[in-house]
Design a protein around this motif. Structure first.
Motif, PDB file in Angstrom:
ATOM      1  N   LEU A   1       0.403  11.421   8.666  1.00  0.00           N
ATOM      2  CA  LEU A   1      -0.755  10.875   9.164  1.00  0.00           C
ATOM      3  C   LEU A   1      -0.932   9.037   8.829  1.00  0.00           C
ATOM      4  CD1 LEU A   1      -3.840  10.387   9.958  1.00  0.00           C
ATOM      5  CD2 LEU A   1      -4.432  11.463   8.082  1.00  0.00           C
ATOM      6  N   ALA A   2      -0.151   8.922   6.899  1.00  0.00           N
ATOM      7  CA  ALA A   2      -0.267   7.549   6.132  1.00  0.00           C
ATOM      8  C   ALA A   2       0.590   6.635   7.420  1.00  0.00           C
ATOM      9  CB  ALA A   2       0.224   7.608   4.858  1.00  0.00           C
ATOM     10  N   LYS A   3       1.314   7.191   7.777  1.00  0.00           N
ATOM     11  CA  LYS A   3       2.323   6.520   8.601  1.00  0.00           C
ATOM     12  C   LYS A   3       1.424   5.625   9.891  1.00  0.00           C
ATOM     13  CE  LYS A   3       6.242   6.654  12.191  1.00  0.00           C
ATOM     14  NZ  LYS A   3       7.463   7.102  12.198  1.00  0.00           N
ATOM     15  N   TYR A   4       0.451   6.562  10.611  1.00  0.00           N
ATOM     16  CA  TYR A   4       0.210   6.035  11.580  1.00  0.00           C
ATOM     17  C   TYR A   4      -1.027   5.125  11.325  1.00  0.00           C
ATOM     18  CZ  TYR A   4       1.779   9.508  15.413  1.00  0.00           C
ATOM     19  OH  TYR A   4       2.529  10.233  15.387  1.00  0.00           O
ATOM     20  N   VAL A   5      -2.054   5.801   9.824  1.00  0.00           N
ATOM     21  CA  VAL A   5      -2.981   4.615   9.302  1.00  0.00           C
ATOM     22  C   VAL A   5      -2.028   3.589   8.937  1.00  0.00           C
ATOM     23  CG1 VAL A   5      -4.975   4.492   7.444  1.00  0.00           C
ATOM     24  CG2 VAL A   5      -4.231   6.534   8.839  1.00  0.00           C
TER      25      VAL A   5
ATOM     26  N   ALA B   1      -1.652   0.610  12.098  1.00  0.00           N
ATOM     27  CA  ALA B   1      -3.022   0.029  12.341  1.00  0.00           C
ATOM     28  C   ALA B   1      -3.797  -1.003  11.042  1.00  0.00           C
ATOM     29  CB  ALA B   1      -3.570   1.167  12.321  1.00  0.00           C
ATOM     30  N   VAL B   2      -3.571  -0.597   9.952  1.00  0.00           N
ATOM     31  CA  VAL B   2      -4.580  -1.284   8.987  1.00  0.00           C
ATOM     32  C   VAL B   2      -3.051  -2.712   8.541  1.00  0.00           C
ATOM     33  CG1 VAL B   2      -4.161  -1.803   6.684  1.00  0.00           C
ATOM     34  CG2 VAL B   2      -5.265   1.003   7.674  1.00  0.00           C
ATOM     35  N   GLU B   3      -2.525  -2.498   8.983  1.00  0.00           N
ATOM     36  CA  GLU B   3      -1.268  -3.761   8.712  1.00  0.00           C
ATOM     37  C   GLU B   3      -1.270  -4.739   9.412  1.00  0.00           C
ATOM     38  OE1 GLU B   3       3.033  -2.516   8.140  1.00  0.00           O
ATOM     39  OE2 GLU B   3       2.533  -2.390   6.137  1.00  0.00           O
TER      40      GLU B   3
ATOM     41  N   VAL C   1      -9.757   1.332  10.435  1.00  0.00           N
ATOM     42  CA  VAL C   1      -9.482   2.837  10.764  1.00  0.00           C
ATOM     43  C   VAL C   1     -10.683   3.249  10.202  1.00  0.00           C
ATOM     44  CG1 VAL C   1      -7.622   4.494  10.348  1.00  0.00           C
ATOM     45  CG2 VAL C   1      -7.058   2.092  11.328  1.00  0.00           C
ATOM     46  N   TYR C   2     -10.996   4.464  10.818  1.00  0.00           N
ATOM     47  CA  TYR C   2     -11.978   5.690   9.861  1.00  0.00           C
ATOM     48  C   TYR C   2     -11.732   6.829  10.621  1.00  0.00           C
ATOM     49  CZ  TYR C   2     -14.907   5.815  14.333  1.00  0.00           C
ATOM     50  OH  TYR C   2     -15.266   6.234  15.643  1.00  0.00           O
TER      51      TYR C   2
ATOM     52  N   GLY D   1      -3.539   1.270   1.905  1.00  0.00           N
ATOM     53  CA  GLY D   1      -4.656  -0.038   1.475  1.00  0.00           C
ATOM     54  C   GLY D   1      -6.068   0.437   2.741  1.00  0.00           C
ATOM     55  N   PHE D   2      -5.722   1.235   2.875  1.00  0.00           N
ATOM     56  CA  PHE D   2      -7.361   2.124   3.901  1.00  0.00           C
ATOM     57  C   PHE D   2      -8.713   1.934   3.447  1.00  0.00           C
ATOM     58  CE2 PHE D   2     -10.163   5.807   4.593  1.00  0.00           C
ATOM     59  CZ  PHE D   2     -10.434   5.462   5.607  1.00  0.00           C
ATOM     60  N   ASP D   3      -9.001   1.082   3.900  1.00  0.00           N
ATOM     61  CA  ASP D   3     -10.388   1.232   3.252  1.00  0.00           C
ATOM     62  C   ASP D   3     -11.563   0.962   4.024  1.00  0.00           C
ATOM     63  OD1 ASP D   3     -10.114  -0.495   5.102  1.00  0.00           O
ATOM     64  OD2 ASP D   3     -10.695  -2.071   3.182  1.00  0.00           O
ATOM     65  N   GLY D   4     -11.405   2.344   4.937  1.00  0.00           N
ATOM     66  CA  GLY D   4     -12.527   2.759   5.849  1.00  0.00           C
ATOM     67  C   GLY D   4     -13.432   4.041   5.656  1.00  0.00           C
TER      68      GLY D   4
END
Length: 314
Positions: free
Chosen positions: A84-88, A91-93, A98-99, A119-122
């Motif tokens: 999952l982190a790979k997908y996020v 997108a984040v980069e 993303v939420y 770096g996800f912050d959603g």
């Protein structure tokens, strides 16, 4: 009747719901997933399809000056994906906001750590349907203590105001809503307490629309088809997040672009039908949806939106 919501008809979506896979570990009593999982084709989205979706959506945001928003998945559990982190991260980069929506069972401590390192912050919406093991496990089929432990770990390691705990009251005991609120409110998280809905009649015992053979539709309470696109694991786009039966396919973004599908004849005809105020038969899924607006519902929705503009805190 003139429908002012049609001013939001734009040639691009603001939000995508992307099925990076189509599997769920829950068997929620108010969700049709257990029924449809046996009938529908399941799978995982090809990485090349996913990156093409993100790339085009990112460019749309730049071209039209908006911040693209994306989540996974519309009827699946995103944390079942090992990567999952790979997908996020991808997108984040690219500055896609993303939420996530999760039942927390597979949201392990390790996956939380990996997610936050991207770096996800959603916003993370967590389904906790009850405050006792008996209620939560009856509704979801999941281990309550494991879901709770994972959620509490997230609260300790993430920003509580970016966490929303959602409870759908499918025959909770009379005193449980108050206990649920009393438990979660001090933790600083957002809360959403909701009644169950039938998902366009897919959960028949919950269906409470009028029994009339036709119904006049004046739009969607949340304007889903005007702002978001739901993309299945194979690239097909469906009407909205309530179309769990995959009844109305707009097109295939694996073969065409997001823009082509969004502006295609099938979607535009469906939107026109939903917002026209003309009689719609039961074969049209929106006529079976609790979120579809009649003329009375449209007036109430407009009044409510006007009230929020003047009194945003109410």
């Amino acid at each position: 009747m003139f429908n002012p919501y049609l001013k939001n008809l734009r040639p691009y979506p603001l939000k995508l719901i992307v099925d990076i896979h189509s599997y769920c570990n829950a068997r929620c009593t108010m969700c049709p997933y257990p029924k449809y999982a046996r009938k529908q084709t399941q799978g995982t989205m090809a990485w090349s399809v996913y990156t093409a979706i993100v790339d085009e959506f990112t460019q749309m945001g730049k071209d039209h000056d908006f911040c693209p928003a994306m989540t996974y998945c519309y009827m699946a559990e995103p944390f079942l994906a090992d990567d999952l982190a790979k997908y996020v991260r991808y997108a984040v980069e690219q500055n896609v906001q993303v939420y996530l929506n999760t039942n927390a069972m597979a949201m392990t401590h390790e996956k939380i750590d990996a997610l936050l390192e991207t770096g996800f912050d959603g916003i993370i919406n967590i389904s906790m349907h009850g405050i006792t093991a008996r209620t939560h496990e009856r509704i979801t089929g999941l281990n309550y203590q494991q879901c709770l432990d994972n959620t509490l770990y997230l609260i300790d390691h993430y920003t509580p105001k970016n966490i929303l705990i959602r409870g759908v009251d499918d025959n909770w005991p009379a005193d449980e809503p108050a206990d649920w609120l009393d438990y979660w409110k001090p933790k600083g998280v957002q809360l959403e307490y909701l009644p169950p809905i039938s998902r366009c009649g897919s959960v028949r015992r919950l269906f409470n629309r009028s029994n009339k053979s036709t119904i006049r539709l004046y739009g969607c309470q949340y304007n889903h088809p005007l702002v978001e696109m739901v993309i299945l694991h194979d690239g097909h786009a469906v009407m909205c997040c309530q179309d769990m039966g995959r009844e109305l396919l707009w097109g295939d973004v694996a073969q065409s672009s997001i823009a082509e599908v969004w502006n295609g004849k099938i979607r535009l005809a469906a939107v026109k039908k939903l917002y026209s105020g003309r009689p719609s038969g039961r074969s049209f899924l929106c006529a079976r949806c609790e979120q579809a607006l009649t003329s009375t519902g449209l007036i109430k929705s407009l009044a409510h939106s006007t009230w929020r503009k003047f009194f945003p805190g109410k």
